[in-house]
Structures are given as structure tokens and as C-alpha cells.
Design a protein around this motif. Structure first.
Motif, PDB file in Angstrom:
ATOM      1  N   TRP A 192       0.832  -1.197   0.000  1.00  0.00           N
ATOM      2  CA  TRP A 192       0.000   0.000   0.000  1.00  0.00           C
ATOM      3  C   TRP A 192       0.874   1.258   0.000  1.00  0.00           C
ATOM      4  O   TRP A 192       0.559   2.238  -0.677  1.00  0.00           O
ATOM      5  CB  TRP A 192      -0.943   0.004   1.197  1.00  0.00           C
ATOM      6  N   THR A 193       1.972   1.252   0.743  1.00  0.00           N
ATOM      7  CA  THR A 193       2.884   2.399   0.750  1.00  0.00           C
ATOM      8  C   THR A 193       3.419   2.645  -0.648  1.00  0.00           C
ATOM      9  O   THR A 193       3.456   3.786  -1.123  1.00  0.00           O
ATOM     10  CB  THR A 193       4.049   2.174   1.736  1.00  0.00           C
ATOM     11  N   LYS A 194       3.839   1.591  -1.329  1.00  0.00           N
ATOM     12  CA  LYS A 194       4.363   1.726  -2.699  1.00  0.00           C
ATOM     13  C   LYS A 194       3.319   2.305  -3.645  1.00  0.00           C
ATOM     14  O   LYS A 194       3.640   3.043  -4.565  1.00  0.00           O
ATOM     15  CB  LYS A 194       4.839   0.376  -3.241  1.00  0.00           C
ATOM     16  N   LEU A 195       2.048   1.954  -3.429  1.00  0.00           N
ATOM     17  CA  LEU A 195       0.978   2.438  -4.297  1.00  0.00           C
ATOM     18  C   LEU A 195       0.509   3.841  -3.915  1.00  0.00           C
ATOM     19  O   LEU A 195       0.194   4.651  -4.785  1.00  0.00           O
ATOM     20  CB  LEU A 195      -0.210   1.475  -4.244  1.00  0.00           C
ATOM     21  N   SER A 196       0.446   4.136  -2.626  1.00  0.00           N
ATOM     22  CA  SER A 196      -0.170   5.389  -2.198  1.00  0.00           C
ATOM     23  C   SER A 196       0.775   6.585  -2.230  1.00  0.00           C
ATOM     24  O   SER A 196       0.345   7.689  -2.551  1.00  0.00           O
ATOM     25  CB  SER A 196      -0.758   5.247  -0.797  1.00  0.00           C
ATOM     26  N   VAL A 197       2.040   6.405  -1.912  1.00  0.00           N
ATOM     27  CA  VAL A 197       2.961   7.542  -1.843  1.00  0.00           C
ATOM     28  C   VAL A 197       3.095   8.237  -3.209  1.00  0.00           C
ATOM     29  O   VAL A 197       2.984   9.466  -3.276  1.00  0.00           O
ATOM     30  CB  VAL A 197       4.318   7.129  -1.243  1.00  0.00           C
ATOM     31  N   PRO A 198       3.279   7.521  -4.320  1.00  0.00           N
ATOM     32  CA  PRO A 198       3.312   8.223  -5.612  1.00  0.00           C
ATOM     33  C   PRO A 198       1.988   8.936  -5.917  1.00  0.00           C
ATOM     34  O   PRO A 198       1.982  10.022  -6.497  1.00  0.00           O
ATOM     35  CB  PRO A 198       3.569   7.111  -6.627  1.00  0.00           C
ATOM     36  N   PHE A 199       0.876   8.341  -5.502  1.00  0.00           N
ATOM     37  CA  PHE A 199      -0.425   8.963  -5.708  1.00  0.00           C
ATOM     38  C   PHE A 199      -0.506  10.274  -4.931  1.00  0.00           C
ATOM     39  O   PHE A 199      -0.928  11.300  -5.460  1.00  0.00           O
ATOM     40  CB  PHE A 199      -1.533   7.998  -5.275  1.00  0.00           C
TER      41      PHE A 199
END
Length: 71
Positions: free
Chosen positions: A17-24
């Protein structure tokens, strides 16, 4: 995440989730709409608390909070 979470080992969803949410979050420029669990509160060690919120504040994004109660 809801689809893959049940089949992943417990140690995987958080980092994923961190990998997906931080760029978002980094791509957000004006407004963010946040729906929080008002029944249980926000976990102090959640990704929202430790990563996402700080990114949005640093970028000057307008955060709109909405409380959601679980029946």
C-alpha cells in the motif's frame, strides 16, 4: 487492495500500500478527500498517519475530512 489483501501474507499489504499510495499522494496538487473510520479512529501507525498526511500537508493540498461510521 481489497481483492488481493485476503490472499497475501500479513507482512505484505502495508509495504504494498505504501508503494501504491505515496506516488499517488505526491501527484496530488489541489484537493484530497479523506474518509476516516469514525467508529474506531485512525491508527497511530497507519500509512495515512506516517506517510500520506505529511506529504499532503507539505504540498499545501486542501484536505477535506469526512467521518464514516460503521453500522
Amino acid at each position: 487492495m481489497d481483492i488481493v489483501n485476503p490472499v497475501l501474507p500479513k507482512a505484505v499489504p502495508g509495504p504494498l500500500w505504501t508503494k501504491l499510495s505515496v506516488p499517488f499522494e505526491n501527484g496530488t496538487t489541489s484537493d484530497a478527500y479523506v474518509f476516516q473510520n469514525a467508529s474506531d479512529g485512525v491508527r497511530i501507525n497507519s500509512i495515512w498517519t506516517t506517510k500520506e498526511y505529511d506529504i499532503l500537508i507539505e504540498k499545501g493540498v486542501n484536505i477535506h475530512f469526512y467521518n464514516v461510521w460503521n453500522p
